[in-house]
Design an enzyme around this catalytic site. Structure first.
Site, short mmCIF file in Angstrom:
data_model
loop_
_atom_site.label_atom_id
_atom_site.label_comp_id
_atom_site.label_asym_id
_atom_site.label_seq_id
_atom_site.Cartn_x
_atom_site.Cartn_y
_atom_site.Cartn_z
N HIS A 31 0.93 -1.11 0.00
CA HIS A 31 0.15 0.19 0.13
C HIS A 31 0.95 1.06 0.04
CE1 HIS A 31 -2.99 2.99 1.21
NE2 HIS A 31 -3.78 2.22 0.56
N GLU A 103 -4.02 1.47 -7.00
CA GLU A 103 -4.31 2.71 -6.35
C GLU A 103 -3.53 3.89 -6.54
OE1 GLU A 103 -6.39 1.58 -2.31
OE2 GLU A 103 -4.16 1.06 -2.15
N GLY A 109 -7.49 9.02 -0.48
CA GLY A 109 -7.72 10.08 0.70
C GLY A 109 -7.87 11.55 -0.06
N SER A 149 -10.05 6.74 -3.47
CA SER A 149 -11.23 7.78 -3.25
C SER A 149 -12.60 7.16 -4.17
CB SER A 149 -10.78 9.19 -3.65
OG SER A 149 -9.88 9.81 -2.82
N GLY A 170 -11.43 2.86 0.73
CA GLY A 170 -10.92 3.27 2.07
C GLY A 170 -12.09 4.06 2.65
N GLY A 171 -11.81 5.38 2.52
CA GLY A 171 -12.54 6.35 3.32
C GLY A 171 -14.17 6.01 3.38
#
Length: 194
Positions: A31, A103, A109, A149, A170-171
């Site tokens: 990552h 990614e 993010g 995102s 993720g978020g």
């Protein structure tokens, strides 16, 4: 941090054996936050991947370029190197334990999302590299996810692309309504396989 070792004094790190003892079957490797903040190299990441696989676990190998690399049209080159080095020494028969996640660092993010076309281009390149390394059948069977995102607004367009097999969220996974919309994306009828 997952150490590429089974035993030893690695304060702050988690051994894959510890994960395995808790029934965890999947782990991320490579990552961007680990690559950038903790300076994990491609060689270190490859050791993580090989150890996880040797223990019968599964790995999500993350690849992706920085914003500066993207602006210099280096996305494909960066991802190719990360992919080849990350998979070095992994046998064809073990590729069913590997998922690739593209990614782009500039999208993680930040609220920026690669367009479906940009993501498809990198995913297709990754699938081509897998075909070179392992043959077309394994390349076609290997899942390649998009992360960075992913939002309820972007998921449908991303998932409509032929080489994007899913998303690494993720978020948005921290908000139930957003996450629910993402995991229940609407596949347009023209993209449904019969």
């Amino acid at each position: 941090m997952i150490t590429p070792e089974t035993y030893g004094a690695f304060t702050g790190a988690i051994s894959p054996l510890m994960l395995q003892s808790m029934g965890i079957q999947w782990s991320l490797a490579g990552h961007s936050e680990r690559r950038i903040i903790f300076k994990e190299t491609d060689e270190y990441i490859n050791k993580q991947c090989r150890l996880l696989i040797s223990l019968g676990m599964n790995v999500v190998l993350c690849v992706g370029e920085t914003e500066a690399e993207f602006e210099q049209n280096l996305a494909s080159a960066v991802c190719e190197v990360q992919l080849k080095k990350g998979l070095a020494g992994i046998a064809p028969e073990d590729m069913d334990k590997v998922v690739i996640a593209y990614e782009p660092v500039w999208a993680i993010g930040t609220g920026k999302v690669a367009t479906p076309e940009i993501a498809q281009e990198v995913h297709a390149m990754c699938r081509g590299i897998l075909a070179e390394m392992y043959g077309k059948e394994i390349a076609d069977e290997t899942r390649i996810l998009y992360g960075g995102s992913v939002t309820p607004e972007s998921v449908d367009g991303l998932m409509a692309k032929p080489d994007i097999d899913g998303s690494l969220v993720g978020g948005a996974s921290l908000d139930a309504s957003k996450f629910s919309r993402i995991i229940n994306f609407v596949q347009k009828p023209e993209f449904v396989a019969v």
